[in-house]
Design a protein around this motif. Structure first.
Motif: not given
Length: 320
Positions: A134-143, A175-177
């Motif tokens: 998950r890439f969040m538009f504030d520049g953070t992410f979580q897998t 949401y990415w792979a």
């Protein structure tokens, strides 16, 4: 768009999935290629096009799937070169500190529950897989899922990623792979990736019940029963309830009277009598229908109250 940092990805993987198992599933034999339809590999050999990717990766009932080919993935670093073969597989051609990634168009409100990658990994340096990412538009992410494929083999294999179910919120996330490679020689190739999700919020019902708990064991007053897996029947086969469902719709039964509390696996006992019956014990079957709350892994717990009795849970559906 902000790039994904390879070192940060690996740190996240270690934190989220320490000890996670990787399922490497051999694919079907490669079919004979049509004239001129073979795949040119870096070692000069011709390999036939693979069969459809789905037969050796079982599909889950009531789950929706989307599959991207290797050519849908692109490097996070614009300067990184890559080799793409006939819309089929892809691999890095230059040394890279980044990764390859592709965005999945998952509907808002869906619950992502599965991820699998098809790869050739013929190098001991290994490959790493992150999905859903998950890439969040504030520049953070979580897998929410990670797997590593380290066993070297020239064969096409499916790598199943253990996923912590996540509800899709497209208002400020994508949401990415994501894949990282260990070499640029072509010995590691990405052929495809697939995500599975629960699409329709609401209650899904079954045509018949499936027993998920109950073997006649007598429970003492105050005795808790923990970690009941609603995704599996008592014989260990799938019940039809997917991980990520909010609740299992169950017929809860006993030959005894009294009460039980129901709560998600991992939560504390709430002490609330979610199921209760009264009368003379042993003179009939006491039954009620309950939405049994589930953890993200599809498990629940309950505590027996007041009387000694055996309990039985038969699932008739699930709530997303």
């Amino acid at each position: 768009m902000q790039k994904f940092d390879r070192r940060q990805l690996l740190k996240t993987a270690a934190a989220v999935t320490a000890g996670a198992a990787v399922g490497a599933i051999g694919m079907p034999p490669l079919t004979a290629a049509a004239a001129g339809g073979g795949i040119s590999h870096p070692n000069g050999a011709q390999q036939a096009l693979p069969k459809l990717l789905t037969p050796n990766t079982p599909l889950t009932p009531n789950t929706t799937y989307s599959t991207l080919s290797g050519s849908d993935f692109k490097p996070s670093e614009s300067a990184d070169g890559y080799v793409q073969n006939d819309q089929l597989y892809i691999y890095p051609a230059t040394a890279t500190s980044g990764d390859f990634r592709a965005r999945f168009p998952v509907p808002n409100g869906a619950v992502i529950t599965e991820a699998v990658f098809w790869v050739v990994n013929n190098d001991a340096s290994g490959m790493n897989f992150f999905a859903p990412y998950r890439f969040m538009f504030d520049g953070t992410f979580q897998t929410y899922g990670f797997a590593a494929q380290t066993a070297a083999s020239p064969n096409l294999v499916a790598v199943t990623v253990p996923v912590t179910p996540v509800t899709v919120d497209n208002t400020a996330n994508s949401y990415w792979a994501v894949v990282t490679f260990g070499v640029t020689t072509g010995a590691q190739q990405l052929y495809a990736a697939r995500l599975g999700w629960l699409l329709e919020p609401g209650l899904t019902t079954f045509a018949n019940p499936r027993r998920i708990y109950g073997d006649g064991t007598l429970l003492s007053p105050g005795q808790p029963v923990l970690h009941v897996d609603a995704t599996k029947k008592t014989d260990g086969t799938p019940s039809g309830v997917p991980a990520g469902a909010k609740a299992a719709f169950c017929a809860v039964s006993s030959y005894g009277t009294g009460a039980i509390s129901l709560y998600k696996d991992g939560d504390l006992d709430n002490g609330i009598g979610a199921w209760a019956s009264q009368g003379t014990a042993g003179n009939g079957v006491n039954q009620g229908y309950n939405l049994v709350p589930l953890s993200t892994a599809g498990k629940f717990s309950f505590t027996n109250y007041f009387t000694s009795k055996a309990m039985y849970f038969d699932v008739w559906g699930f709530l997303v």
